[in-house]
Design a protein around this motif. Sequence first.
Motif, short mmCIF file in Angstrom:
data_model
loop_
_atom_site.label_atom_id
_atom_site.label_comp_id
_atom_site.label_asym_id
_atom_site.label_seq_id
_atom_site.Cartn_x
_atom_site.Cartn_y
_atom_site.Cartn_z
N GLU A 1 50.90 33.55 45.01
CA GLU A 1 51.08 34.98 44.72
C GLU A 1 49.82 35.77 45.01
O GLU A 1 49.87 36.87 45.58
CB GLU A 1 51.51 35.16 43.26
N GLU B 1 48.84 39.09 47.42
CA GLU B 1 48.09 40.25 46.94
C GLU B 1 46.89 40.53 47.85
O GLU B 1 46.58 41.70 48.15
CB GLU B 1 47.60 39.99 45.51
N ASN C 1 49.69 36.87 38.85
CA ASN C 1 49.73 36.59 40.29
C ASN C 1 48.98 35.31 40.66
O ASN C 1 48.19 35.28 41.61
CB ASN C 1 49.15 37.78 41.08
#
Length: 430
Positions: A211, A215, A250
């Motif tokens: 994740e 980002e 994340n």
Amino acid sequence: MKYEKIDKRLFERNRTKFMQKMKKNTLAVFNSNDIYPISSDSTMPFEQHRDIFYLSGVDQEESILLLFPDASDKKHREVLFLKETNEHIAVWEGEKLTKEAALATTGVRTVYWLDQFDTIFNNLMTEAEGIYFNTNEHLRANTEVQTREDRFIKRTKKKYPAHQVHKSAPILHAIRSVKEDIELAIMQQACDITEKAYKRILKFIQPGVWEHEIEAEIIHEFVRNRSNGFAYTPIIASGKNACVLHYVENNQQCKDGDVILMDFGAKYANYASDQTRSVPANGRYTDRQRAVYNAVLDVKKAAEKLLVPGTLIPEYHKEVGKLMEEQLLKLKLLDKTDIKNQNPEWPAYKKYFMHGTSHHIGLDTHDYGLYHKPIEAGMVFTCEPGIYIPDENLGIRLEDDLIVQESGAPKNMMTGLPLEADEVEDYMNS
């Protein structure tokens, strides 16, 4: 600042709108934000208070804007106070606004250095009958931290106890919620940058990516396109993480079969964008994932058509709830018994769709606006229905930013982003 220069006519119009709503013989004061300390000599990156930016375009610390439309001396009807710059400051901190640059940026003709504020303010207060304080009255505001504005208000009330006190917030909520064309153009730039980042990550995503790697790809695209960064903390939520509405860790790996919910938006010239997409990690939705995705998309399309002048937001949310209820019945997540026995204060659909569908967006992601007043043309709203099914490790939300028009459906500022399930799959696999 990375962004390109903004036409000062925007700030001139904004000040005019504010001053037209002020009571007779009053003045208003707006302060910059503080630079907030972390520890030692470390600080948070400076973020300008959106209200002084909205009214002046000044994007630096230790600045004050004073508005006094009835001042006897015309030069004191709009006054800007800035931290005095010099060669030493330029070397250590970078260039600050000079008086000449301030005029070009803001259109304010009277500019003083900050050390003159107390004297000039005192002179003007002896002439004024009342003062507008700029308090934070947003519905979601967290006001635990004392701000520069708070300290100014406390000090001024003590020194001038006989002055009438008025609030800037109701005026700002009214005028900031309806955008000028220049603002809409800036917001479109923010949306366009967000679109570029989204298309970038569609080509990057595959099973096994993390994740936080997604980002990183997003912020790369943001910065290379003059964005200030994320408009809010990004949500990159794979699998069951997508069922946590404000998941921001994340830090998990995206697995084959996951749907990745990505809620992020670029900030440009302090204006926000806000979009959400939910894409398959492997490039293909399962039949069940596609059914839930299409249910959310159907609600989104129908909800958008309700964002028209005259609509009341509380009524709008009720109508969207009915649309979602219909889709959840089709998905067999609810049945008629659930509907019959539901609590009117917390309808059955809230089990799978527990947040609001739309909010104002502009200088703040959750921007100013009066929710008890009807929607007007020129307002900008998100539209973001979702369905969250923890038992299936599946959360899907879809979101765009929409400009309310004088008539007809709102204008979508994010039409370049793949949205239909087939479009998403085709783009990921092309």
